[in-house]
Each structure stands twice: as structure tokens, then as C-alpha cells.
Scaffold this active site. Structure first.
Site, PDB file in Angstrom:
ATOM      1  N   CYS A 259      69.877  69.496  36.945  1.00 22.54           N
ATOM      2  CA  CYS A 259      68.744  69.238  36.594  1.00 22.54           C
ATOM      3  C   CYS A 259      68.644  67.775  35.787  1.00 22.54           C
ATOM      4  O   CYS A 259      67.429  67.291  35.968  1.00 22.54           O
ATOM      5  CB  CYS A 259      68.318  70.398  35.485  1.00 22.54           C
ATOM      6  SG  CYS A 259      69.297  70.531  33.875  1.00 22.54           S
ATOM      7  N   HIS A 307      68.158  73.094  29.998  1.00 18.63           N
ATOM      8  CA  HIS A 307      67.362  72.930  31.191  1.00 18.63           C
ATOM      9  C   HIS A 307      66.348  71.855  31.150  1.00 18.63           C
ATOM     10  O   HIS A 307      65.549  71.793  30.104  1.00 18.63           O
ATOM     11  CB  HIS A 307      67.004  74.015  31.781  1.00 18.63           C
ATOM     12  CG  HIS A 307      66.707  73.888  33.456  1.00 18.63           C
ATOM     13  ND1 HIS A 307      67.610  73.735  34.468  1.00 18.63           N
ATOM     14  CD2 HIS A 307      65.338  73.975  33.954  1.00 18.63           C
ATOM     15  CE1 HIS A 307      66.971  73.713  35.553  1.00 18.63           C
ATOM     16  NE2 HIS A 307      65.630  73.885  35.415  1.00 18.63           N
ATOM     17  N   HIS A 319      62.367  70.291  39.776  1.00 17.25           N
ATOM     18  CA  HIS A 319      63.460  70.378  39.132  1.00 17.25           C
ATOM     19  C   HIS A 319      64.592  71.101  39.826  1.00 17.25           C
ATOM     20  O   HIS A 319      64.378  71.605  41.012  1.00 17.25           O
ATOM     21  CB  HIS A 319      63.510  71.475  37.694  1.00 17.25           C
ATOM     22  CG  HIS A 319      63.107  73.070  38.311  1.00 17.25           C
ATOM     23  ND1 HIS A 319      63.666  73.959  37.620  1.00 17.25           N
ATOM     24  CD2 HIS A 319      62.631  73.532  39.082  1.00 17.25           C
ATOM     25  CE1 HIS A 319      63.541  75.053  38.090  1.00 17.25           C
ATOM     26  NE2 HIS A 319      62.783  74.952  39.211  1.00 17.25           N
TER      27      HIS A 319
END
Length: 345
Positions: A259, A307, A319
Site C-alpha cells: 500500500c 494502511h 490502493h
């Protein structure tokens, strides 16, 4: 007497036959564990991947620091080599000056002019003598400074090496944890039937859809929607071009990403260097109220900032979700939002 023995033997035989005829005692079989619901399995898998994501951030941070430490160790090593060569050169020059003075009976060439009877030669020699003395002092001073620098470089190199080893140890520990968590999650998924895995994916999508609908329904985007900056547009263009590429923990492209690897590379392509991990992006980049969010900003997720996704407008992010998934577009509110940061503020 014989009769008593016969009776006793008969009783013993009857007892033995009774025992043999009786059913053997067996411990009660424990009741089977209740089968978990698919929702419970999904929650466990999600938790394992979340833990793997946290460990991935720790791995990435240790890797980045180890890379910097390694470069610093190389720089210091070169400085030590250069410093030693400089010291050797200065020592040679100092030795040459000392030998010349010895050949002249301990009197420098400049001092010989001082002893001359000619006044003009005397004054000229006196000036040269002062220059020679200053040159000698400068030579000794430089030699001392270089030696001090060399000692400092050596001490710094030792410190950086210790840090490098510590970060490599942290990397190895984080790597083991990542692999353990991912393996556990994959094992749970592999135990499901094909139909159950399809239902699991639908449950995941339904949960994300519910969260996104609730987030949009809160009116959070009524004031948001500012235009992306020129750099932001370049970052979005790069990030969206990666859609479809697989998530791989620790990856920074070009074939796969995690990510924060995706967001770092995207902003790097736009000419803006940002930290490697989502936690460092959250800690170091300027924070923005979510109602002031604009395309190109980074949304940080979960309480541990494990994240990150890039906001691309219209309530969506691009993402790299997790192992087993590809870079994709998703609802910005489909996960628990911690906050928003702006790399080009």
C-alpha cells in the site's frame, strides 16, 4: 479342605467371567467443536491480514533505515580511506621538511638568509623564514585536524554499523511475522470449499459497501472536492496506471506494490519524495481535515496507521489492498479512516 478350595476357585472363575463379559469402560467422546460461521472466518482472516500489514510497515521502515545506514557506512568507509591517504601525504611532506633541515645542519634554508650580511637579503630571508614557519604550523595543524576527523569517522562508522545490524534484525523479525500471518490466513481460506470462498468474497464486498454507504451518508464529502494540484494530478495518473498489478508485501514496483509502496512511488513520479511507510506518512506529512480533502491526498486507515490509499475524487481511492488482491479502486470510506495527509502542502 479340598472342597473349600474348589468353592474358592469357582467363585474366582465366576468373577473373572463377569468382568470379561462386562463392556469395557471408555472415556466420553468430547462433543465436536461448533462449526464457525463464514462471517467469523472472514473476521479472523481479515485480522490476520491486518496484523501482516502492521508487520509489513515495520519491515519497510527497518529496510529503509538499513538502506540509509548502509549508504552512510559506505560513505564513512570512503572518508576513512581518504583521510588515511591525506595523513600519509602530510606525513611525507613533514618528513621531507625535517630531512631538508637535517641536511642543513638543523638550520632551515630561510634561516641562512637571515644570517646574511646583505640587509636586503636579510629582510627577504626574514620574510621567507616567517612564511616557512607558518607553512610548517599549517602542515602540523592540518595533520592534527585530519587525524581528529579520521578518529571521528571511525567512531561514526562503528555506530552506523551497529544501527545497520539492529535494523537488519528488525527486518528479519518482521519478515517472519508477516509470513506467519499470511500463511495462517491462506490456510484458513484453503480449508473452505470453492462455494464458501466465493461467499467469503461477497461478504467482504458487502461489508465494504455498507461502510462506504454509511460514510457517504454522513455528509462528510459535502465540503470536500477541491481540485488536485499539478503534482497531485501526476501522482493520481501514476497510481491509477498501476491498477491490476498484484499486492506483494515490501514491494515498491514496478510490477507489484504494497500500500505505501504505491503511494510513495506515485508521489515520487510527481516529483515529491515522501516517507516509505504508511505510519511514517501519517507521522511526518501535513495533516488535513477530511472535509478539506482533495484528490491526490493520502487517506490513512486503522488505528495503527497500517494502511494507506490515494484519494482520487468522488469518494474513491486507489490502493493496494492486501496479499491475494490487486491494486484497485475502492470506496474511500470502506475501511476505518484515521486521517488525511497532504504530501504537497
Amino acid at each position: 479342605m479340598n472342597r473349600r478350595r474348589c468353592v474358592s476357585a469357582a467363585i474366582t472363575l465366576v468373577c473373572a467371567l463377569t468382568v470379561l463379559a462386562s463392556p469395557a469402560y471408555a472415556a466420553p467422546t468430547p462433543p465436536p467443536e461448533p462449526r464457525r460461521t463464514l462471517e467469523e472466518v472472514r473476521a479472523e482472516i481479515d485480522g490476520l491480514y491486518r496484523q501482516a500489514a502492521s508487520a509489513t510497515d515495520a519491515y519497510n521502515l527497518a529496510e529503509e533505515r538499513a538502506r540509509k545506514q548502509s549508504a552512510e557506512v559506505v560513505r564513512l568507509a570512503q572518508a576513512i580511506v581518504d583521510g588515511q591517504a591525506r595523513i600519509d601525504d602530510l606525513k611525507k611532506r613533514a618528513g621531507a621538511a625535517a630531512r631538508a633541515q637535517y641536511r642543513n645542519g638543523g638550520i632551515p634554508d630561510e634561516a641562512r638568509f637571515v644570517l646574511a650580511n646583505d640587509p636586503r637579503r636579510f629582510l627577504d630571508g626574514a620574510g621567507r623564514l616567517q612564511q616557512g614557519q607558518k607553512a610548517t604550523q599549517d602542515l602540523l595543524g592540518e595533520l592534527s585536524r585530519v587525524q581528529t576527523d579520521l578518529e571521528s569517522y571511525t567512531a561514526d562508522a562503528g555506530t552506523e554499523w551497529t544501527r545497520l545490524e539492529a535494523h537488519r534484525t528488525q527486518q528479519a523479525k518482521a519478515k517472519k511475522e508477516i509470513e506467519t500471518k499470511i500463511a495462517a490466513a491462506e490456510k484458513l481460506e484453503s480449508q473452505l470449499e470453492a462455494e464458501e470462498r466465493e461467499r467469503l468474497l461477497r461478504l467482504e464486498q458487502q461489508e465494504q459497501s455498507r461502510a462506504q454507504t454509511a460514510w457517504l451518508g454522513s455528509g462528510v464529502l459535502k465540503e470536500a472536492g477541491g481540485s488536485a494540484s499539478a503534482q497531485g494530478r501526476k501522482a493520481i495518473e501514476f497510481a491509477t496506471a498501476q491498477i491490476g498489478k498484484p499486492y506483494v508485501w515490501g514491494a515498491e514496483g514496478p510490477g507489484s506494490y504494497d500500500c505505501s509502496g504505491l503511494t510513495q512511488r506515485a508521489w515520487g513520479a510527481a516529483g515529491k519524495a515522501i516517507p516509505r511507510t504508511s505510519q511514517e506518512q501519517w507521522r511526518l506529512l501535513p495533516r488535513i481535515d477530511i472535509r478539506d480533502m482533495r484528490a491526490g491526498d493520502l487517506i490513512i486507515y486503522h488505528a495503527d496507521a497500517s494502511h494507506v490509499g490515494m484519494y482520487v475524487g468522488d469518494g474513491m481511492i486507489v490502493h493496494a489492498p492486501r496479499p491475494g488482491r490487486n491494486v484497485t479502486l475502492a470506496g474511500a470510506g470502506s475501511m476505518r479512516i484515521l486521517g488525511v495527509v497532504r504530501p504537497d502542502k
